[in-house]
Each structure stands twice: as C-alpha cells, then as structure tokens.
Design a protein around this motif. Structure first.
Motif, mmCIF file in Angstrom:
data_model
loop_
_atom_site.group_PDB
_atom_site.id
_atom_site.type_symbol
_atom_site.label_atom_id
_atom_site.label_comp_id
_atom_site.label_asym_id
_atom_site.label_seq_id
_atom_site.Cartn_x
_atom_site.Cartn_y
_atom_site.Cartn_z
ATOM 1 N N ARG A 118 -25.110 -83.595 14.907
ATOM 2 C CA ARG A 118 -24.254 -84.466 15.019
ATOM 3 C C ARG A 118 -23.521 -84.657 14.032
ATOM 4 N NH1 ARG A 118 -24.775 -89.587 15.462
ATOM 5 N NH2 ARG A 118 -22.897 -89.922 16.232
ATOM 6 N N MET A 119 -22.192 -84.926 13.594
ATOM 7 C CA MET A 119 -21.260 -85.194 12.741
ATOM 8 C C MET A 119 -21.435 -84.077 11.322
ATOM 9 S SD MET A 119 -21.446 -88.781 13.146
ATOM 10 C CE MET A 119 -20.418 -89.495 11.939
ATOM 11 N N GLY A 120 -21.430 -82.929 12.168
ATOM 12 C CA GLY A 120 -21.302 -81.388 11.424
ATOM 13 C C GLY A 120 -22.333 -81.343 10.578
ATOM 14 N N ARG A 121 -23.694 -82.190 10.563
ATOM 15 C CA ARG A 121 -24.979 -81.494 10.178
ATOM 16 C C ARG A 121 -25.593 -80.719 10.887
ATOM 17 N NH1 ARG A 121 -26.162 -87.682 10.386
ATOM 18 N NH2 ARG A 121 -26.047 -87.107 12.380
ATOM 19 N N THR A 122 -26.107 -80.071 9.545
ATOM 20 C CA THR A 122 -26.840 -78.763 10.035
ATOM 21 C C THR A 122 -28.634 -79.464 10.206
ATOM 22 O OG1 THR A 122 -26.415 -77.415 8.083
ATOM 23 C CG2 THR A 122 -28.510 -77.178 8.663
ATOM 24 N N ASP A 214 -43.149 -78.042 7.199
ATOM 25 C CA ASP A 214 -41.134 -77.310 7.912
ATOM 26 C C ASP A 214 -40.596 -77.938 7.361
ATOM 27 O OD1 ASP A 214 -42.478 -74.567 7.447
ATOM 28 O OD2 ASP A 214 -43.027 -74.613 9.897
ATOM 29 N N PHE A 215 -40.383 -78.986 7.794
ATOM 30 C CA PHE A 215 -39.089 -80.395 7.440
ATOM 31 C C PHE A 215 -38.641 -80.002 5.657
ATOM 32 C CE2 PHE A 215 -41.527 -82.207 10.442
ATOM 33 C CZ PHE A 215 -40.840 -82.424 11.555
ATOM 34 N N PRO A 216 -37.866 -79.645 5.765
ATOM 35 C CA PRO A 216 -36.968 -79.790 4.190
ATOM 36 C C PRO A 216 -36.935 -80.335 3.579
ATOM 37 C CG PRO A 216 -34.846 -79.135 6.226
ATOM 38 C CD PRO A 216 -36.565 -79.532 7.096
ATOM 39 N N ALA A 217 -37.031 -80.868 2.525
ATOM 40 C CA ALA A 217 -37.275 -82.026 1.410
ATOM 41 C C ALA A 217 -36.312 -83.305 2.099
ATOM 42 C CB ALA A 217 -37.373 -81.469 -0.134
ATOM 43 N N ASP A 218 -35.332 -82.864 2.291
ATOM 44 C CA ASP A 218 -34.645 -84.367 2.379
ATOM 45 C C ASP A 218 -34.406 -84.929 3.758
ATOM 46 O OD1 ASP A 218 -33.149 -82.141 3.579
ATOM 47 O OD2 ASP A 218 -30.894 -82.252 3.079
ATOM 48 N N ILE A 219 -35.067 -84.527 5.063
ATOM 49 C CA ILE A 219 -35.397 -85.485 5.869
ATOM 50 C C ILE A 219 -36.967 -85.733 6.300
ATOM 51 C CG2 ILE A 219 -33.523 -84.683 7.110
ATOM 52 C CD1 ILE A 219 -35.184 -82.085 8.633
ATOM 53 N N MET A 222 -38.007 -88.791 6.874
ATOM 54 C CA MET A 222 -37.748 -89.052 8.029
ATOM 55 C C MET A 222 -37.412 -88.749 9.152
ATOM 56 S SD MET A 222 -33.717 -89.994 6.161
ATOM 57 C CE MET A 222 -33.266 -88.575 5.296
ATOM 58 N N SER A 223 -38.452 -87.244 9.215
ATOM 59 C CA SER A 223 -38.998 -86.567 10.723
ATOM 60 C C SER A 223 -40.158 -87.292 10.893
ATOM 61 C CB SER A 223 -38.249 -85.123 10.155
ATOM 62 O OG SER A 223 -36.836 -84.973 10.092
ATOM 63 N N VAL A 224 -40.272 -86.553 11.944
ATOM 64 C CA VAL A 224 -42.347 -86.288 13.106
ATOM 65 C C VAL A 224 -41.700 -85.396 13.741
ATOM 66 C CG1 VAL A 224 -41.604 -88.142 14.311
ATOM 67 C CG2 VAL A 224 -43.782 -87.807 13.481
ATOM 68 N N SER A 225 -42.851 -85.066 13.836
ATOM 69 C CA SER A 225 -42.846 -84.199 15.375
ATOM 70 C C SER A 225 -43.281 -84.938 16.266
ATOM 71 C CB SER A 225 -43.340 -82.822 14.981
ATOM 72 O OG SER A 225 -45.011 -83.010 14.583
ATOM 73 N N LEU A 226 -43.399 -84.279 17.525
ATOM 74 C CA LEU A 226 -44.717 -85.121 18.589
ATOM 75 C C LEU A 226 -46.376 -84.385 18.637
ATOM 76 C CD1 LEU A 226 -42.545 -83.701 21.236
ATOM 77 C CD2 LEU A 226 -42.185 -86.529 20.322
ATOM 78 N N SER A 227 -46.358 -83.434 18.021
ATOM 79 C CA SER A 227 -47.994 -83.101 17.705
ATOM 80 C C SER A 227 -47.961 -84.145 16.549
ATOM 81 C CB SER A 227 -47.861 -81.545 17.644
ATOM 82 O OG SER A 227 -47.907 -80.809 16.034
ATOM 83 N N GLY A 228 -47.143 -84.353 15.571
ATOM 84 C CA GLY A 228 -47.911 -85.326 13.926
ATOM 85 C C GLY A 228 -48.231 -86.297 14.717
ATOM 86 N N GLY A 229 -47.211 -86.816 15.574
ATOM 87 C CA GLY A 229 -46.957 -88.420 16.188
ATOM 88 C C GLY A 229 -48.388 -88.671 16.701
ATOM 89 N N SER A 230 -49.064 -87.902 18.293
ATOM 90 C CA SER A 230 -49.920 -87.616 18.883
ATOM 91 C C SER A 230 -51.655 -87.237 18.428
ATOM 92 C CB SER A 230 -49.516 -86.931 20.229
ATOM 93 O OG SER A 230 -49.469 -86.077 20.055
ATOM 94 N N ASN A 231 -51.537 -86.391 17.388
ATOM 95 C CA ASN A 231 -51.892 -85.504 17.373
ATOM 96 C C ASN A 231 -52.887 -84.916 17.829
ATOM 97 O OD1 ASN A 231 -52.712 -86.704 14.348
ATOM 98 N ND2 ASN A 231 -53.614 -88.477 15.186
#
Ligand code: BTN
Length: 323
Positions: A118-122, A214-219, A222-231
């Motif tokens: 959204r809002m022109g972001r990558t 694999d998440f870029p440094a700037d996010i 603020m980011s999480v994966s479903l596997s990271g959240g549930s182990n």
C-alpha cells in the motif's frame, strides 16, 4: 503421464512398478523415470523392492495441480496462473482482469522481484512467503468498495486461525498482526466506471515460513512470519486453499448481508481500537485514540473534548493502550 503416475500414488496405496506400468500402458522404465522426475520436484516417494512405490509427502509448492487438489471453492482459484518468479502478481492479475479473465482467477508466484504494498511501498517477497492476487468482479455499489479490504482482512484472519494455532489481530485498514508485528498485508485495487465496478484485484502477501534473516533490515523489527509466531512450519498450500475458501464465503456473505457482520468481527479482533495512534501518509500526521470503525470501514479517532475525526486513508502507527 507423469501426472497419471502421481494420481495413482495419491490414492494412498503401495503399488509395484509393474502394476503401474500395466495400469498406464507404459514400460516399467518409463514409470521409474516419472517417479524420478516427481522426486526431483519434491514429491517424497518411498520404494520397497518387494511392495513397490508409495507417496510419503507432497511438496509445499504452489503449483496448479496441488492447489486444485484440495480446493473447496466454487469460483475462487478455479483458474490459476502459477509462476516461479514474477515482478508482481498484482500487476499480472490487473493485466488479466483488463483482458476479461473471469472472477476468481488466481495469480500466484513463489517469488516477486517487484512486489508492491500500500501507499507506493515495496513488498519484499523472499522464498517461503505466500504471494498472490485474485480477480474479483463483485456485484456491489462503488461506494461499498472501501469495505472490501476489511472484509478480506476478516477472511484472512479466519483462514490463518484455521491453518495455524495463532490468534492474529487486524490493524486498520488491513494488516494482519501477530502480537505487535505484521505477518500479512492486503492491497486492493479497483477499476470502475461511474456506476459499476469492472474488477477488484486483491493482492495478499503473507510471511508464512519466511526466515528472520530474509526480512530487510528496515522492517525486521516490525515483521514476523507465521512459522516464527507458532514455532511450526506452516503449509503454504493449505493456507492458500483456506484463504480462498474463507474469501469466497466472505464475499458471498458481504454481497447478501452487507458490511455489518464483518465490521463487528473486525472490531472484535482489532489490534487498533482502544490504542493511541498516529496516522501518516494522507497529508499532515494526525494523532488520536482509535475508537471505532464506521459503516464505510473508515477509522474513527477521538481527539480530546469528545471531538471525532474520520480517517479514510493512511498508515497507522500504534502508540499505546490509550488509557
Ligand atoms: C501492504 O501491506 O502494504 C499490502 C501488501 C500486499 C502485497 C501483495 S504480495 C502479492 C501481491 N502482489 C504485489 O505486488 N503486492 C501484493
């Protein structure tokens, strides 16, 4: 022929190379070659010299045959464009929508090199995530279109609850959060005339089994994966099938019953309401306490002395509990 071998194995039996060869009218050597090819594609096929071949597991790859195999929808995902790498499934789906591809057409890719948010972001799209866009042709008024991303958010939430042990929440307008971190986002784009919607393309990106590195440094923070959240590793295939199923049910209900049931569900599982927030991206930043979602899906902020402000676009930063 390779698919015929696969379909035979999918019946859950142990079958000898000789029996397979007879059944399909090919040589045993051909059967063996197809088995080798399937193994290369990630199918785990056990073979015992006495009993024969049996299918142990299918790969978590987003290929047409596998998506269709467990799909419970009538319309969504019944036409599939599945690609390894593409700049953006969203742009591809929009092109197809303009060419008249039917409602429910699914464009899915293992990787995107130019994913858009959204809002022109990558939208960075490394392997392990789920990236897809779906063409909708809803029979609703143009003024109701603003509600679609929230309806889709509720469908996504239900599908994730069904595929994992997680209890995600929704951040306005349509981010899916695990705790304070974002696990998925929705991009809704539309083509309409004054009096009718031609198409809506919903693009959904989910961090399913994305590795933290694999998440870029700037996010990253603020980011999480479903596997990271549930182990647990999460099956992208099953999740995709569940999202399409929930989305189809939600869009049907939305067209019959309107937005209200979704507004209530959204409010129930909101990560935004009751929090102090800052809205950016729609002009000057605006601060206030998020208190409601109105009948159009707009966010209602309270700004002191009981004054209320309606937000129809922007990015929300969550600040505190608002108490
Ligand atoms: C957001 O949170 O800003 C929305 C992200 C939407 C990303 C998805 S991934 C599949 C589809 N293709 C794109 O280029 N974007 C959407």
């Amino acid at each position: 022929m390779k698919n015929a071998v696969l379909n035979s194995l999918k019946q859950g039996r142990i079958v000898s190379g000789e029996a397979l060869a007879d059944e399909l009218g090919v040589s045993r050597t051909s059967v063996w070659k197809y088995v080798k090819q399937l193994r290369r594609e990630g199918y785990e096929i056990a073979s015992s010299p006495r009993c024969g071949y049996s299918l142990v597991s299918v790969p978590d790859r987003l290929i047409e045959e596998e998506i269709l195999a467990g799909l419970k929808t009538r319309v969504l995902g019944r036409k599939i464009v599945s690609l390894e790498t593409i700049p953006s499934t969203q742009d591809h789906a929009k092109n197809l929508a303009n060419k008249g591809y039917p409602e429910g057409t699914l464009v899915v890719a293992e990787r995107q090199t130019g994913g858009r948010g959204r809002m022109g972001r990558t939208w960075v799209s490394p392997p392990g995530g789920l990236y897809f866009s779906i063409i909708l042709r809803p029979q609703i008024s143009i003024s109701s279109a603003t509600q679609i991303p929230l309806v889709a958010g509720v469908a996504l939430l239900l599908a994730i609850e069904c595929s994992t042990s997680l209890l995600p929440r929704l951040k306005w307008p349509n981010d899916l959060m695990i705790g304070e971190r974002k696990a998925a986002g929705i991009l809704a784009e539309m083509n309409a005339e004054v009096d009718r919607i031609n198409w809506v393309v919903l693009g959904i990106g989910i961090n399913v089994n994305t590795a933290p590195s694999d998440f870029p440094a700037d996010i990253k923070g603020m980011s999480v994966s479903l596997s990271g959240g549930s182990n647990h590793e999460v099956s992208r295939l099953k999740l995709l099938q569940d999202v399409l199923y929930e989305l189809e049910k939600a869009m049907e209900r939305f067209q019959y019953e309107g937005f209200e049931p979704f507004r209530l569900r959204w409010k129930n599982q909101s990560a935004t309401l009751g929090r102090n927030v800052m809205i950016t991206g729609g002009g000057d930043p605006v601060e206030g306490k998020a208190v409601d979602i109105d009948i159009d899906g707009a966010l209602i902020l309270e700004q002191g002395y009981g004054s209320r402000r309606r937000i129809i676009t922007g990015d929300v930063s969550l600040m505190g509990s608002g108490d």
